[in-house]
Write a protein that holds these residues in place. Structure first.
Motif, PDB file in Angstrom:
ATOM      1  N   ILE A 232       0.835  -1.204   0.000  1.00 15.20           N
ATOM      2  CA  ILE A 232       0.000   0.000   0.000  1.00 15.20           C
ATOM      3  C   ILE A 232       0.871   1.256   0.000  1.00 15.20           C
ATOM      4  O   ILE A 232       0.645   2.180  -0.785  1.00 15.20           O
ATOM      5  CB  ILE A 232      -0.990  -0.015   1.190  1.00 15.20           C
ATOM      6  CG1 ILE A 232      -2.031  -1.125   0.981  1.00 15.20           C
ATOM      7  CG2 ILE A 232      -1.667   1.342   1.351  1.00 15.20           C
ATOM      8  CD1 ILE A 232      -2.925  -1.393   2.182  1.00 15.20           C
ATOM      9  N   ILE A 233       1.884   1.278   0.847  1.00 17.22           N
ATOM     10  CA  ILE A 233       2.784   2.446   0.909  1.00 17.22           C
ATOM     11  C   ILE A 233       3.463   2.673  -0.435  1.00 17.22           C
ATOM     12  O   ILE A 233       3.514   3.806  -0.937  1.00 17.22           O
ATOM     13  CB  ILE A 233       3.825   2.275   2.037  1.00 17.22           C
ATOM     14  CG1 ILE A 233       3.137   2.376   3.400  1.00 17.22           C
ATOM     15  CG2 ILE A 233       4.953   3.301   1.909  1.00 17.22           C
ATOM     16  CD1 ILE A 233       3.988   1.922   4.576  1.00 17.22           C
ATOM     17  N   GLU A 234       3.972   1.611  -1.031  1.00 16.24           N
ATOM     18  CA  GLU A 234       4.638   1.725  -2.337  1.00 16.24           C
ATOM     19  C   GLU A 234       3.679   2.299  -3.377  1.00 16.24           C
ATOM     20  O   GLU A 234       4.037   3.197  -4.151  1.00 16.24           O
ATOM     21  CB  GLU A 234       5.142   0.351  -2.777  1.00 16.24           C
ATOM     22  CG  GLU A 234       5.924   0.360  -4.067  1.00 16.24           C
ATOM     23  CD  GLU A 234       6.447  -1.024  -4.426  1.00 16.24           C
ATOM     24  OE1 GLU A 234       6.405  -1.353  -5.636  1.00 16.24           O
ATOM     25  OE2 GLU A 234       6.883  -1.768  -3.540  1.00 16.24           O
ATOM     26  N   ASN A 235       2.443   1.818  -3.379  1.00 12.04           N
ATOM     27  CA  ASN A 235       1.465   2.315  -4.334  1.00 12.04           C
ATOM     28  C   ASN A 235       1.124   3.776  -4.080  1.00 12.04           C
ATOM     29  O   ASN A 235       0.984   4.560  -5.020  1.00 12.04           O
ATOM     30  CB  ASN A 235       0.195   1.459  -4.289  1.00 12.04           C
ATOM     31  CG  ASN A 235      -0.795   1.910  -5.327  1.00 12.04           C
ATOM     32  OD1 ASN A 235      -1.697   2.692  -5.030  1.00 12.04           O
ATOM     33  ND2 ASN A 235      -0.609   1.460  -6.556  1.00 12.04           N
ATOM     34  N   LEU A 236       1.017   4.148  -2.809  1.00  8.70           N
ATOM     35  CA  LEU A 236       0.690   5.539  -2.472  1.00  8.70           C
ATOM     36  C   LEU A 236       1.806   6.490  -2.908  1.00  8.70           C
ATOM     37  O   LEU A 236       1.526   7.568  -3.443  1.00  8.70           O
ATOM     38  CB  LEU A 236       0.435   5.675  -0.970  1.00  8.70           C
ATOM     39  CG  LEU A 236      -0.837   4.999  -0.447  1.00  8.70           C
ATOM     40  CD1 LEU A 236      -0.843   4.961   1.073  1.00  8.70           C
ATOM     41  CD2 LEU A 236      -2.082   5.682  -0.986  1.00  8.70           C
ATOM     42  N   VAL A 237       3.046   6.091  -2.707  1.00 10.63           N
ATOM     43  CA  VAL A 237       4.175   6.922  -3.150  1.00 10.63           C
ATOM     44  C   VAL A 237       4.142   7.062  -4.671  1.00 10.63           C
ATOM     45  O   VAL A 237       4.300   8.157  -5.213  1.00 10.63           O
ATOM     46  CB  VAL A 237       5.528   6.352  -2.653  1.00 10.63           C
ATOM     47  CG1 VAL A 237       6.694   7.073  -3.318  1.00 10.63           C
ATOM     48  CG2 VAL A 237       5.631   6.449  -1.134  1.00 10.63           C
ATOM     49  N   ASP A 238       3.880   5.943  -5.358  1.00 10.60           N
ATOM     50  CA  ASP A 238       3.780   5.994  -6.822  1.00 10.60           C
ATOM     51  C   ASP A 238       2.679   6.945  -7.272  1.00 10.60           C
ATOM     52  O   ASP A 238       2.873   7.730  -8.204  1.00 10.60           O
ATOM     53  CB  ASP A 238       3.523   4.600  -7.395  1.00 10.60           C
ATOM     54  CG  ASP A 238       4.739   3.700  -7.348  1.00 10.60           C
ATOM     55  OD1 ASP A 238       5.864   4.197  -7.087  1.00 10.60           O
ATOM     56  OD2 ASP A 238       4.578   2.473  -7.544  1.00 10.60           O
ATOM     57  N   ARG A 239       1.530   6.879  -6.614  1.00 13.92           N
ATOM     58  CA  ARG A 239       0.410   7.763  -6.975  1.00 13.92           C
ATOM     59  C   ARG A 239       0.776   9.228  -6.764  1.00 13.92           C
ATOM     60  O   ARG A 239       0.373  10.098  -7.541  1.00 13.92           O
ATOM     61  CB  ARG A 239      -0.848   7.427  -6.165  1.00 13.92           C
ATOM     62  CG  ARG A 239      -1.425   6.065  -6.440  1.00 13.92           C
ATOM     63  CD  ARG A 239      -1.929   5.916  -7.839  1.00 13.92           C
ATOM     64  NE  ARG A 239      -2.371   4.546  -8.076  1.00 13.92           N
ATOM     65  CZ  ARG A 239      -2.510   4.009  -9.263  1.00 13.92           C
ATOM     66  NH1 ARG A 239      -2.258   4.714 -10.349  1.00 13.92           N
ATOM     67  NH2 ARG A 239      -2.902   2.771  -9.403  1.00 13.92           N
ATOM     68  N   LEU A 240       1.534   9.476  -5.731  1.00 13.16           N
ATOM     69  CA  LEU A 240       1.916  10.852  -5.413  1.00 13.16           C
ATOM     70  C   LEU A 240       2.889  11.420  -6.444  1.00 13.16           C
ATOM     71  O   LEU A 240       2.822  12.605  -6.770  1.00 13.16           O
ATOM     72  CB  LEU A 240       2.539  10.891  -4.018  1.00 13.16           C
ATOM     73  CG  LEU A 240       2.451  12.186  -3.242  1.00 13.16           C
ATOM     74  CD1 LEU A 240       1.060  12.770  -3.225  1.00 13.16           C
ATOM     75  CD2 LEU A 240       2.930  11.963  -1.815  1.00 13.16           C
ATOM     76  N   ILE A 241       3.779  10.601  -6.980  1.00 14.00           N
ATOM     77  CA  ILE A 241       4.772  11.105  -7.925  1.00 14.00           C
ATOM     78  C   ILE A 241       4.323  10.984  -9.380  1.00 14.00           C
ATOM     79  O   ILE A 241       4.904  11.607 -10.258  1.00 14.00           O
ATOM     80  CB  ILE A 241       6.159  10.437  -7.733  1.00 14.00           C
ATOM     81  CG1 ILE A 241       6.104   8.936  -7.936  1.00 14.00           C
ATOM     82  CG2 ILE A 241       6.727  10.789  -6.373  1.00 14.00           C
ATOM     83  CD1 ILE A 241       7.438   8.224  -7.831  1.00 14.00           C
ATOM     84  N   GLN A 242       3.283  10.189  -9.620  1.00 13.46           N
ATOM     85  CA  GLN A 242       2.795  10.042 -10.987  1.00 13.46           C
ATOM     86  C   GLN A 242       1.835  11.164 -11.328  1.00 13.46           C
ATOM     87  O   GLN A 242       1.420  11.936 -10.475  1.00 13.46           O
ATOM     88  CB  GLN A 242       2.093   8.682 -11.162  1.00 13.46           C
ATOM     89  CG  GLN A 242       3.038   7.506 -11.087  1.00 13.46           C
ATOM     90  CD  GLN A 242       2.300   6.174 -11.032  1.00 13.46           C
ATOM     91  OE1 GLN A 242       1.084   6.124 -10.961  1.00 13.46           O
ATOM     92  NE2 GLN A 242       3.060   5.093 -11.047  1.00 13.46           N
ATOM     93  N   ASP A 243       1.469  11.211 -12.590  1.00 10.78           N
ATOM     94  CA  ASP A 243       0.537  12.226 -13.065  1.00 10.78           C
ATOM     95  C   ASP A 243      -0.888  11.760 -12.775  1.00 10.78           C
ATOM     96  O   ASP A 243      -1.542  11.160 -13.613  1.00 10.78           O
ATOM     97  CB  ASP A 243       0.734  12.455 -14.560  1.00 10.78           C
ATOM     98  CG  ASP A 243      -0.095  13.599 -15.082  1.00 10.78           C
ATOM     99  OD1 ASP A 243      -0.459  14.482 -14.284  1.00 10.78           O
ATOM    100  OD2 ASP A 243      -0.404  13.597 -16.284  1.00 10.78           O
ATOM    101  N   GLU A 244      -1.342  12.006 -11.557  1.00  7.94           N
ATOM    102  CA  GLU A 244      -2.682  11.603 -11.129  1.00  7.94           C
ATOM    103  C   GLU A 244      -3.519  12.846 -10.880  1.00  7.94           C
ATOM    104  O   GLU A 244      -2.999  13.945 -10.738  1.00  7.94           O
ATOM    105  CB  GLU A 244      -2.612  10.789  -9.822  1.00  7.94           C
ATOM    106  CG  GLU A 244      -1.813   9.511  -9.892  1.00  7.94           C
ATOM    107  CD  GLU A 244      -2.449   8.410 -10.720  1.00  7.94           C
ATOM    108  OE1 GLU A 244      -3.622   8.558 -11.147  1.00  7.94           O
ATOM    109  OE2 GLU A 244      -1.783   7.407 -10.965  1.00  7.94           O
ATOM    110  N   LYS A 245      -4.810  12.635 -10.777  1.00  7.09           N
ATOM    111  CA  LYS A 245      -5.717  13.727 -10.418  1.00  7.09           C
ATOM    112  C   LYS A 245      -5.453  14.132  -8.976  1.00  7.09           C
ATOM    113  O   LYS A 245      -4.957  13.357  -8.169  1.00  7.09           O
ATOM    114  CB  LYS A 245      -7.170  13.282 -10.575  1.00  7.09           C
ATOM    115  CG  LYS A 245      -7.561  12.920 -11.987  1.00  7.09           C
ATOM    116  CD  LYS A 245      -8.023  14.124 -12.737  1.00  7.09           C
ATOM    117  CE  LYS A 245      -8.497  13.668 -14.118  1.00  7.09           C
ATOM    118  NZ  LYS A 245      -9.093  14.681 -14.875  1.00  7.09           N
ATOM    119  N   VAL A 246      -5.803  15.356  -8.631  1.00  7.85           N
ATOM    120  CA  VAL A 246      -5.534  15.923  -7.309  1.00  7.85           C
ATOM    121  C   VAL A 246      -6.151  15.097  -6.189  1.00  7.85           C
ATOM    122  O   VAL A 246      -5.510  14.857  -5.164  1.00  7.85           O
ATOM    123  CB  VAL A 246      -6.007  17.386  -7.242  1.00  7.85           C
ATOM    124  CG1 VAL A 246      -5.986  17.913  -5.830  1.00  7.85           C
ATOM    125  CG2 VAL A 246      -5.130  18.252  -8.132  1.00  7.85           C
ATOM    126  N   ALA A 247      -7.389  14.652  -6.338  1.00  9.68           N
ATOM    127  CA  ALA A 247      -8.058  13.923  -5.254  1.00  9.68           C
ATOM    128  C   ALA A 247      -7.255  12.680  -4.854  1.00  9.68           C
ATOM    129  O   ALA A 247      -7.054  12.423  -3.666  1.00  9.68           O
ATOM    130  CB  ALA A 247      -9.468  13.529  -5.660  1.00  9.68           C
TER     131      ALA A 247
END
Length: 176
Positions: A112-127
Motif C-alpha cells: 500500500i505504501i509503495e502504491n501511495l508513493v507511486d500515486r503521489l509522484i505520478q501524473d494523477e488527479k488531485v483527489a
C-alpha cells in the motif's frame, strides 16, 4: 449485483444504494469486489465507487480482500478507479493506526505504501494525490522514513497543483 452496478450512476444516492445492497450478504460483496478488481470489466469503475462507500461504512468487511486489493492497486489506470482505491488505502491506513482497528501485515503495508508513493509522484488527479498524502502521513507515524520522502515529494511539486492540493500539502508539512 451485476444489474445493480450496471444501472448505477456516479450520483451519491445511486452509489449508496449499490453499497448498501453489497453489505447485505457476503455473496453480494464478493461480486461487487470481483467486478471492481476486474480492470477489464465494463463496470469496474462503478463497482469501485460503491466499494469505497462500503469501506467507509464497514471496513472490516473488506479484510478478506486486502491481499487481492494490494495486487490490483498498481494495475489501476483509470482516474475514476484510482481515486476510490486511494481513498480505501487511506481508510486502511487510519484503521491500521488505531487500537482495535484493522491490522495490516507488513507485506500489505509495504504494498500500500509503495502504491501511495507511486500515486503521489505520478501524473494523477488531485483527489488521488490528496488521499495518498493523507494515508502516507498516517503510515509515517509508524515508519519515520516516510516523512522525509513525503516532505521531499510535496515540496517539489506543491505549486504545480490546485489550491486544494496546496492546502493539504501545507497542512501535512506543518504536522511533519
Amino acid at each position: 449485483m451485476f444489474t445493480k452496478i450496471d444501472q448505477s450512476t456516479a450520483h451519491k444516492k445511486s452509489r449508496v444504494t449499490v453499497s448498501n445492497f453489497a453489505m447485505k450478504s457476503e455473496e453480494n460483496l464478493a461480486e461487487l469486489i470481483s467486478i471492481a478488481f476486474d480492470i477489464s470489466h465494463k463496470n469496474h469503475v462503478k463497482a469501485f465507487w460503491s466499494l469505497e462507500l462500503v469501506c467507509d461504512k464497514k471496513l472490516k468487511l473488506f479484510v478478506p480482500y486486502i491481499d487481492e486489493f494490494c495486487e490490483i492497486l498498481p494495475k489501476l489506470k483509470e482516474d475514476s478507479a484510482v481515486r476510490p482505491a486511494t481513498k480505501i488505502c487511506m481508510f486502511l491506513a487510519k484503521s491500521n493506526h488505531r487500537k482495535n482497528g484493522i491490522e495490516l501485515s507488513k507485506d500489505q503495508e509495504h504494498n500500500i505504501i509503495e502504491n501511495l508513493v507511486d500515486r503521489l509522484i505520478q501524473d494523477e488527479k488531485v483527489a488521488a494525490k490528496v488521499y495518498a498524502m493523507k494515508a502516507l502521513f498516517v503510515f509515517g507515524k509508524k515508519y519515520d522514513w516516510i516523512y522525509e520522502e513525503l516532505k521531499s515529494i510535496i515540496s517539489q511539486d506543491a505549486f504545480e497543483h490546485s489550491a486544494a492540493y496546496q492546502a493539504c500539502a501545507r497542512n501535512i508539512l506543518k504536522k511533519i
